[in-house]
Write a protein that holds these residues in place. Structure first.
Motif: not given
Length: 292
Positions: A168, A192, A194, A207, A229, A231, A269, A273
């Motif tokens: 991530h 988050y 990461p 991203e 990603t 959320r 998002c 990923y």
């Protein structure tokens, strides 16, 4: 631009550990999500994405004792909410964890057959496609919020305790943009969870444009970005004593960055990923290059 932070989470849904350097391989960051709690009654992998049952996991923290080796579960030190310290190899670790979380659990290093986790959908518009929520619904909470059930590690090498993908990524640009859009909310990067936080000279939700592109790191490792990603409620929860509950963080994402993911629909998002294409070492301060 450099890597600004690295994080490893040895036990799923517990607080993790910041790192100065780490290794990544096909399964992601070595030592990440090596362990998880499995609910003995249901066989479900415990996840704070169902806060009524598991939000308390975010009051625990875990760290690896020594540098973990690929494919070998490391010895992990777990600090409980009461400040007591336990180790993954203790004979009574399951009993201690069960007493602390109020449910019978097993600290596992291998996912059970048909491993799945559950996720609650808070009343925030735009989080996920209605069709996905309906198709994965298993029950409702007393609040009326829908609970979905998802297969574990659907986009990662098996076996794994990650929710979806191996690695991530999150950029400072995305966090800065969220702060602009939701000045009253808390966009601490730790919310988050990461693995890799990156600086960038771009602005906005950068991203979103990375799927299909590669990141080559100064230490020789490289990754390929797969999808943004999605959320969830976990970003809103309190984490230990350092981060208070804050639903506004997720509302801001759902309002301002809904992304169409091919074949999966439109999701709220932040981040991305990635799959590891070249194993190697990462270090805070290392440069990286974004390639086509």
């Amino acid at each position: 631009m450099p890597v600004t932070a690295l994080y490893r989470y040895p036990v799923k849904s517990m607080l993790g550990e910041p790192l100065e350097r780490c290794r990544i391989d096909a399964r992601g960051l070595v030592g990440d999500r090596t362990y998880a709690l499995v609910d003995v009654e249901t066989g479900t992998v415990a996840s704070a994405k169902v806060p009524r049952l598991w939000a308390g996991l975010l009051d625990f923290s875990a760290r690896c004792l020594g540098e973990p080796e690929p494919g070998i579960p490391p010895d992990v030190e777990i600090t409980f909410p009461d400040g007591s310290v336990h180790h993954s190899g203790e004979d009574d670790i399951d009993d201690a964890l069960s007493a602390a979380v109020g449910r019978r659990v097993h600290l596992a290093t291998t996912p059970p057959d048909g491993a799945a986790f559950e996720e609650v959908w808070p009343e925030i518009e735009g989080l996920a496609p209605d069709a996905v929520i309906a198709a994965t619904r298993v029950r409702e909470e007393e609040t009326g919020e829908v609970v979905s059930r998802f297969d574990l590690a659907a986009m990662a090498p098996q076996p794994s305790f990650v929710d979806l993908a191996a690695l991530h990524l999150l950029t400072a640009a995305t966090l800065d943009r969220l702060r602009e859009l939701g000045p009253g909310a808390d966009f601490d990067e730790r919310r988050y969870r990461p693995n890799v936080v990156l600086d960038t000279d771009e602005t906005g939700f950068v991203e979103n444009g990375w799927p299909g592109r590669a990141l080559a790191f100064g230490g020789g490792a490289s990754v390929t970005v797969s999808i943004p990603t999605m959320r969830c409620v976990m970003t809103t929860l309190a984490q230990g004593s350092g981060l208070p509950r804050d639903p506004a963080t997720l509302r801001t994402i759902a309002k301002h960055n809904r992304v169409e993911i091919p074949e999966l629909g439109t999701w709220a998002c932040a981040g991305a990923y990635a799959d590891v294409t070249t194993p190697g070492e990462l270090a805070v301060g290392d440069p990286y290059e974004l390639r086509s």
